[in-house]
Design an enzyme around this catalytic site. Structure first.
Site, short mmCIF file in Angstrom:
data_model
loop_
_atom_site.label_atom_id
_atom_site.label_comp_id
_atom_site.label_asym_id
_atom_site.label_seq_id
_atom_site.Cartn_x
_atom_site.Cartn_y
_atom_site.Cartn_z
N ASP A 1 -1.53 -2.43 -4.24
CA ASP A 1 -1.22 -1.28 -2.22
C ASP A 1 -1.72 -2.68 -0.89
O ASP A 1 -0.63 -2.79 -0.25
CB ASP A 1 -1.26 -0.10 -2.31
N LYS B 1 -0.61 -5.04 1.90
CA LYS B 1 -1.02 -4.38 3.08
C LYS B 1 -1.66 -5.85 3.58
O LYS B 1 -1.37 -6.20 4.99
CB LYS B 1 -2.24 -3.24 2.88
#
Length: 815
Positions: free
Chosen positions: A678, A682
């Site tokens: 994750d 980003k």
């Protein structure tokens, strides 16, 4: 004198005729009044159907005729006119004659145009005869019926007869100026030829009858009473927000009526215009409403566009070829051919190169027109000078209309940019020298969207309608819907934005409502929806085809993100918290960006990094203003920050992960957060937004998880594996305490290299005091060299993520 015309719905039944009588009562007290009536609602269609049945030798016509007769007998009964022997005798005579005509046509298996006119004219004859008898009884006057056929003289162009005006006006003058009666009732639509044949005046014929009478008696006004309160700025059945136009010029009204404003037909205006007789469009069912005044009174110079209208079922016929350039007579030959075969040309445009001529005609005449044009230009086509006619169907014409359009610059640009922004493809354009009308040919499937979009831009300066199609109704989705429900009134009153959800889907069910889903009961509504299908969901968005459509993705689902390209190509805006698309392979990311540029459609994903924090927007503004990013340091996972801030000797690592999962800080699968995937996504998005061509594989992932944890295949197995390796995490915690540091999962980009991983952060570092689920980002740029640009705040949680998505939706409203 005053002329009033009442349409079919106004005289549909006894109750409505009572309303008509009340209106007439007021008018007749003031001046001599002529009443023109249409057939009762639906009767003309029934008569036309009778002609079809007898032409096909179908005996069903007898049953239908009997039903029609019963309908009028019922009307007489409801109006309490059974005792009127003269009326009963006349109605019986009309139906006997009608029966004879139909029987003769049935025997022949054919209905000639002359007989067709005689048959379909009975609707007006019957209604006017009954209404005249009712008025005679109601007002205690002599029967006011006058047969229009004795006044209006036409040629024998059956179905759409041409009026001989001098004779007609003389008949009208001779009759009404020498008659002492104060009230007259006449059938609309019907007339007669010089040799006494019954004729009809074509589409909108009853309006035309009233206008001819108004001219003949030099009426003080012509009032058209119908079932709507005037001419609307757009068709109210298509554009719900449309309002009646208070006042309009004759020329504007003719343009609008030509382009499908069915409340009035073009021939009606001309006789009134010649004597500048004001025309009022009024509502029988709301007589006190203002309606629309058509006249040459002072115009509103501030309002450039008076209305938006459309004609459906249009075909484009294009004649082109190099042999047209500089050759005279081509256009004359084309239009002469069409005229000879009675093909009406609605729309014309020609390229300045003279290479092509494009005309718009009714779709039902298209094949015939192509055949005749190809025949007349057969030699030129055979020699390659011209191409065979091209024919396009399933088209419509939309038009902006207004006398004052020529005094306002930029209207065309405003019109076409609005259409383009809503993915409405324009096939052809025409504008007259008067600049009173700008017309465009578009696909029929886009008419509803086009009319609503144009109406919003030109008439709804108050509110912009945003139409949402939402995928994902879990933690984030539920909060998002709740926020919309709570803020709808605020948005209308303060930002002039109206937000409604037309489509909603979770992983199991989906539901659509073109008028908007009730957000107070959306969960139950969704459960009663049909089985979810992403392909069908996107197809339905395109099928509904409304302006300002927004696809909102509240999921972390890879499959959902694959539909962004399809939406953007259809000019459907995309708002998403799903990071997968923007962190997908670089070529897909670039394609999404190119689609945004090509179709000029919003693609907003602020919540991809930092939930509700303005990280991506700030970064974009820096780049747009000419700054350059050199280095990024960040804690980008609110869930990991929450986990390591709450991980203590008394609160095990596994329990904290479960707590973060319950509170909605992690992805549905917490391994995505803890594995670093994750955060990698980003960071990759920030690097790409900074202008660097980067792939996920270019980022080093220094995972703190044991290999066994990474290999698990389910959420339960992963959580169990964390518990199995609790000593590994306790060791990390112990080491951090010994170094007087805090554990932070850091993403960094420096000199072209990127990595993510767990770090021991000392007390003097800006990340040390990062509490709760907060995120922090440090941007080192040309302008921020010594002291970085710092953005800090809550970076996880359903509520802040939902608010970030909501902010992006509002941003679309200002796009």
């Amino acid at each position: 004198m005053l002329v009033l015309k009442f349409g079919g719905t106004s005289v549909a039944n006894a109750q409505n005729i009572g309303l008509v009588a009340a209106i007439v009562q007021q008018k007749k007290e003031l001046q001599k009044t002529l009443i023109v009536v249409s057939a009762c609602s639906g009767v003309t269609d029934q008569l036309v159907q009778l002609t079809v049945l007898v032409a096909n030798k179908d005996k069903e016509y007898k049953t239908r005729l009997l039903a029609l007769k019963q309908q009028h007998e019922n009307l007489i009964h409801e109006l309490v006119l059974e005792s009127d022997d003269a009326l009963q005798k006349t109605i019986r005579k009309h139906f006997k004659h009608l029966e004879t005509l139909l029987e003769g046509c049935y025997l022949l298996g054919d209905v000639q145009p002359k007989i067709h006119d005689a048959i379909i004219g009975y609707g007006e004859l019957l209604s006017s005869t009954i209404i005249a008898a009712f008025f005679a009884q109601r007002f205690n006057i002599e029967n006011p019926f006058v047969d229009s056929r004795t006044l209006i003289v036409t040629d024998e162009n059956f179905g759409n007869a041409n009026v001989f005006y001098p004779e007609t006006y003389q008949h009208i003058e001779d009759y009404f100026f020498t008659n002492d009666k104060t009230l007259f009732v006449l059938p609309g639509f019907i007339a007669s030829s010089r040799n006494g044949s019954n004729t009809t005046l074509g589409r909108g014929g009853s309006d035309y009858t009233a206008a001819i009478l108004a001219n003949g008696v030099s009426a003080t006004a012509l009032e058209i009473w119908t079932d709507v309160s005037g001419m609307y700025a757009a068709n109210p059945k298509i554009v719900k927000q449309a309002q009646p136009i208070p006042a309009i010029s004759y020329q504007e009204a003719m343009e609008l009526s030509h382009f499908g404003a069915k409340v009035l037909y073009p021939p009606t205006i001309q006789p009134a215009l010649k004597k500048e007789i004001p025309i009022w469009i009024k509502n029988t069912f709301a007589p006190n409403e203002h309606g629309t005044l058509i006249s040459n009174q002072e115009k509103d110079l501030q309002q450039s566009v008076k209305g938006i209208s459309n004609i459906d079922k249009i075909a484009l016929l294009t004649l082109e070829g190099g042999g047209m350039v500089g050759v005279s007579g081509i256009a004359r030959k084309l239009f002469e051919t069409l005229s000879l075969h009675h093909i009406n040309v609605i729309f014309i445009t020609q390229a300045s190169s003279e290479h092509s001529i494009c005309i718009g005609i009714l779709e039902n005449q298209a094949e015939k027109a192509k055949k005749y044009v190809d025949e007349v230009f057969s030699k030129e086509i055979a020699h390659g000078q011209l191409n065979a006619c091209q024919l396009e169907k399933e088209l419509s014409i939309i038009a902006l209309v207004g006398d004052n359009m020529k005094n306002h610059q930029g209207l065309s640009g405003k019109m076409f940019s609005t259409l383009g922004r809503n993915n409405v493809n324009v096939r052809a354009i025409a504008q007259g020298a008067s600049e009173r009308n700008i017309s465009a040919v578009i696909n029929s499937k886009d008419v509803v969207k086009a009319l609503n979009a144009l109406h919003e831009v030109f008439f709804e300066s108050v509110t912009k309608q945003l139409n949402l199609f939402v995928v994902g109704a879990g933690n984030v989705g539920s909060k998002f819907i709740e926020q919309i429900a709570n803020q709808q009134e605020f948005l209308k009153q303060n930002l002039n934005i109206s937000v409604r959800i037309l489509g909603l889907s979770n992983s199991r069910k989906m539901y659509f409502n073109k008028e908007g889903i009730d957000l107070n009961n959306w969960k139950k509504t969704l459960e009663n929806g049909k089985k979810a299908s992403l392909s069908e969901f996107v197809s339905q968005i395109k099928e509904i085809n409304v302006r300002n459509s927004i696809f909102v993705d509240n999921t972390a689902d890879a499959e959902v993100s694959t539909w962004y390209n399809t939406c953007l190509k259809s000019s459907i805006a995309v708002v998403t918290c799903n990071k997968i698309a923007c962190s997908s392979p670089l070529n897909n990311y670039r394609e999404l960006k190119e689609l945004v540029r090509q179709y000029k459609v919003p693609f907003l994903y602020e919540t991809n990094v930092g939930a509700g924090l303005p990280i991506i927007d700030t970064l974009k503004n820096c780049i747009a203003s000419g700054d350059r990013i050199h280095k990024i340091q960040a804690v980008l996972s609110g869930s990991l920050n929450f986990i390591f801030n709450n991980f203590t000797e008394s609160n095990t690592f596994t329990n904290v992960v479960k707590q973060a999962q319950i509170e909605g800080y992690t992805e549905p699968d917490p391994k995505i957060d803890l594995s670093g995937v994750d955060v990698m996504r980003k960071l990759l998005i920030l690097i790409r937004e900074s202008g660097y061509a980067y792939e996920m594989s270019d980022i080093a992932n220094e995972s703190f998880l044991p290999e066994e944890c990474l290999k698990t295949t389910s959420v339960n197995d992963f959580l169990h594996s964390l518990e199995t390796h609790k000593e590994h995490f306790n060791t990390l915690l112990k080491e951090a305490k010994e170094k007087e540091c805090r554990l932070k999962y850091v993403a960094q980009f420096d000199n072209g290299k990127a990595s993510v991983g767990l770090q021991f952060i000392a007390k003097d570092h800006p990340f040390y005091h990062l509490d709760g689920k907060d995120n922090i980002v440090l941007f080192y740029t040309d302008r921020y060299k010594e002291q970085p640009l710092l953005i800090k705040g809550a970076g996880a949680g359903a509520e802040v993520t939902a608010s970030g998505i909501f902010a992006d939706v509002i941003r679309v409203g200002n796009f």
